[in-house]
Write a protein that holds these residues in place. Structure first.
Motif, short mmCIF file in Angstrom:
data_model
loop_
_atom_site.label_atom_id
_atom_site.label_comp_id
_atom_site.label_asym_id
_atom_site.label_seq_id
_atom_site.Cartn_x
_atom_site.Cartn_y
_atom_site.Cartn_z
N THR A 35 0.65 -1.30 -0.13
CA THR A 35 0.08 -0.12 0.02
C THR A 35 1.16 0.64 -0.17
O THR A 35 0.24 2.55 0.22
N ALA A 47 -13.74 -5.77 -2.34
CA ALA A 47 -13.43 -6.00 -0.55
C ALA A 47 -12.75 -4.60 -0.32
O ALA A 47 -12.28 -4.12 -0.70
N ASP A 48 -12.46 -5.43 0.91
CA ASP A 48 -11.75 -3.52 2.13
C ASP A 48 -10.43 -3.55 1.19
O ASP A 48 -10.23 -2.53 1.29
N MET A 49 -9.74 -4.22 0.87
CA MET A 49 -8.34 -4.18 0.50
C MET A 49 -8.15 -3.19 -1.04
O MET A 49 -7.98 -2.04 -1.33
N ALA A 50 -9.05 -3.51 -2.08
CA ALA A 50 -9.62 -3.43 -2.67
C ALA A 50 -9.72 -1.90 -2.67
O ALA A 50 -9.33 -0.97 -3.30
N LYS A 51 -10.81 -1.31 -1.99
CA LYS A 51 -11.38 0.00 -2.01
C LYS A 51 -10.11 0.62 -1.30
O LYS A 51 -10.50 2.05 -1.56
N TYR A 52 -9.69 -0.01 -0.73
CA TYR A 52 -8.59 1.19 0.32
C TYR A 52 -7.26 1.45 -0.58
O TYR A 52 -7.07 2.72 -1.06
#
Lengths: 495, 495
Positions: B413, B438-443
């Motif tokens: 990241t 999911a979370d990682m993709a959006k973040y």
């Protein structure tokens, strides 16, 4: 042997051996072992789990075997994640043990020019009647049986702490076959994040043995699967693929994303999987002939599969639009025409009944009751329910795009449930669009999805999704006719 | 009078009067009053807020005036939400009070055939030099100044409790003008949910006075606006629109979604806003001539605006793709060709430097270093950074599509921040795709967005977004040239 029986060990093994199970946290052989152990603990995976590694006595608290041959019980599925050069030896062991299904995760075969090693692998497998998925693949994820060889760690570090990075979609009815592992994993992430259900995921990498046609044949009989997605860059055995998909398409819709379509893409595909992507027009004609629906891009690929898994095919291309937001109705109407479908012309009876609804005060006087129907911002649940009844019962309507914008004050979250029975009753496909990405929009769309009425976040995407249902209707018509023709020819010959 | 000064009262009023402010919770006149009071409390809206209602002494704890004329101080902006028939009288009052900007929310004018009333409204306004936005509109939302006439309640009931139903997007640099109020509100919901920033939103309904051309002219000078979106179903004054957009497009990119394109859509538009949508080909030619970029659907409309607000225009159409997921590279390559752009051919120097990176172990031997560049699943941050430097510095590259799949283990990241400076340095447009919800993709996508590197969830959407930057590059070239030509003609005439 029947292909369904032959491949069932991949999806419903009574015992699995992870050959190359590792003590090292995060290693491929460790992640896969833990997937199975976790699923067994949760009661999802019902079989036995055997780690195989000559250098360990136990891994993750489970007894480890030096060779698959020393496992006492029967083993249906082997998952291989050892270095490429020893894979043929492992397949030999599997064959001797009587294991009939093996997933070879290991890379280092034809994809890097190591054709001899891959041939050796195939030869060994054939000798023992072992079926291989892979090599160079990420294998299988089956939320129904708990088979899970996805070795990409589920969480990944970030400054905000570990974040879900390789989520598993929930149980559902879409099967997804992917030649590309990375793209496959990415689409699973999309499925999970949009709450789309999966029946089976198969990444088959170099497809040295089991190919898309075999998998199609298996999935045609799989009870959990209602629609099949295939991502491919090339097809090696065109005739086999066509023969089988023709049969499968009569039972279940197949939607394909075939990339490497343009000269630029084909060149890229060649350096990606060594695939000779071939002239796209040939693929196009072949797909048409064998009843495979082709998606133009990733988004349409997923959108179409969602519609095909949830709704029946359409008997024609006359589409009604029912909305409370005029602008969205205009956009949907444009896209219907762009996609070669048409707005329905309501029967005289329907038009009269709409006037009746106005007289009864169920619809407002200024509601537009020709297609696209615009109930305007004054719409309420009852107006939608009564309008949908009229439209669905009209013989001039083959399918409906419903756009009940959640921002309209009198439209409530009860609407999806109220419409569900009505929609099922008429057997015509309905897809829904509601625009927005904040809480209410997402919740509202999910309520429809839970009733198997597929939702989309833009009018045009809803239209392109219903197009798949129109196409599948045409495909069934064509395949049934040609089958009838074929049968009548055969019958005449018999006389 | 300068249009910027003339319209500024709509966006930066020192005092606003809500005429038709209501005591009833949830009523239009109450919601709008509360919007202003809340924004004032938060320190976002800096002006005075006056409710006007002859039947109340105070509303929501604020002193209420029987008529706008009795408000002691100066008022710049009137927001009118009284029944249609008394609107002309209210405009008369506003004129006498010296209010120069009035938003008429009220419906019941030409959209339902009440042309005479609308003409009366316009006549009264003209007499006093009052500019009108509306009638039959939802008005303005300006996150910078706190002007907010969105009267759809922010929350809506659900079995899970009240859910955010009409969210406000954060401060940003995209202005959005919408002829359709409902569609406008829906797109705001999309903006908010995807964390896209807005400079100004204007729903101008029947556009009896202020039209899209006036607003374009105003927004061209607005410091918070970097790109302008327009949703229209028809344009009344074509020549004026073309003259003005030609000038504005030289300063800021304009992207339009014009619906009612097909016969079906045009028919629908006619019953929606009474708009004569006209022959689409004429609109198409006009947009091309005046430097307006046309989006094909809602998704492209938002995607293009995001790219145009964040990245510079491209100087040509030679696009490089840099990925760690081969399949996605193939899809992007296909779409580049479909969209009339082409893959870049790297210079000999770039190719040599790539080989150097392999020798130094920064890239793996099997990485593909012709376009599309595939660093494979073994990629890490450094590999991406060094590859991007090479590609961006290549004179044969006009823009880059970066697809650094978050599932790849060694990509972290930190990458967005590491790339930000480099990308700015070369001044070439870069857009990013990462797949997943999911979370990682959006973040991960958000991290890029925060660096003004726009992200998209599919390869094809990223390609269509960079196409807007290629088109805008062409537009600038063309408009500058024709302006030069025009100037040289004028200069010669002067001699």
């Amino acid at each position: 042997m029947n292909i369904v029986k032959e491949l069932d060990g991949f999806f419903n093994p009574s015992a699995v051996a992870i050959i190359g199970a590792s003590r090292e946290k995060g290693a491929v052989g460790r992640v896969i072992l833990e997937n199975f152990l976790t699923n067994k603990e949760k009661g999802i995976f019902k079989g036995e789990v055997y780690p195989v590694n000559p250098k360990a006595d136990e891994i993750a608290g489970v007894k480890c075997y030096p060779s698959i041959k020393e496992i006492p019980g029967k083993v249906d599925l082997g998952v291989v994640c050892v270095p490429a050069r020893i894979v043929p030896k492992i397949i030999e062991d599997c064959g001797e043990k009587g294991v009939k299904c093996v997933i070879v995760i290991s890379a280092g075969f034809s994809e890097i020019g190591n054709h001899a090693l891959e041939e050796q692998l195939v030869k060994t497998a054939k000798k023992h009647g072992v079926r291989i998925i892979g090599p160079n693949c990420i294998g299988i994820y089956d939320p129904w049986s708990g088979v899970d060889t996805l070795f990409i760690p589920m969480y990944k570090d970030s400054p905000k702490g570990p974040l879900l990075s390789m989520p598993r979609p929930k149980k559902g009815h879409i099967a997804f076959i992917s030649q590309s592992g990375a793209f496959g994993a990415a689409v699973l992430d999309y499925f999970a994040g949009t709450d789309l259900g999966l029946s089976k995921f198969i990444s088959y990498g170099n497809k040295c043995d089991v190919d898309e046609a075999d998998l199609l044949e298996y999935l045609a009989e799989d009870e959990t699967t209602r629609a099949i997605m295939i991502y491919i860059e090339n097809i090696k055995e065109g005739r086999k693929f066509m023969e089988i998909s023709k049969k499968v398409a009569l039972k279940k819709p197949i939607v394909v994303l075939k990339s490497g379509r343009t000269a630029a893409g084909a060149k890229a595909a060649a350096s990606h999987t060594g695939a000779l992507a071939g002239v796209d027009a040939i693929y196009d004609a072949a797909f048409k002939q064998c009843g495979v629906i082709r998606a133009r891009d990733m988004e349409e690929f997923c959108d179409m599969a969602k519609a095909l898994a949830m709704q029946p095919p359409a008997k024609g291309n006359r589409i009604a639009v029912v909305t409370d937001g005029g602008g969205c109705g205009v956009m949907a109407s444009d896209e219907i025409e762009f996609q070669g479908m048409k707005l329905a012309e309501f029967s005289k009876e329907t038009l009269e009944k709409f006037e009746e609804l106005k007289k009864q005060g169920i619809l407002r006087d200024f509601a537009v009751t020709i297609d696209p129907v615009d109930l305007t911002g004054s719409a309420d649940d009852r107006g939608f329910v009564e309008s949908m009844k009229l439209v669905l019962s009209d013989l001039n309507v083959d399918g409906v795009i419903l756009l009940p914008m959640h921002q309209v004050p009198l439209v409530t979250t009860d609407l999806p449930k109220k419409l569900s029975e009505i929609i099922k009753k008429y057997g015509k496909p309905v897809v829904v669009c509601d625009i927005g990405e904040a809480d209410m929009a997402k919740y509202y769309r999910r309520l429809f999805d839970e009733e198997d009425i597929p939702t989309y976040p833009t009018p045009e995407r809803a239209v392109r999704a219903i197009k798949a249902l129109v196409e599948y209707g045409k495909i069934l018509e064509k395949l049934k006719t040609s089958k009838l023709k074929y049968n009548s020819v055969v019958n005449r010959l018999r006389k």
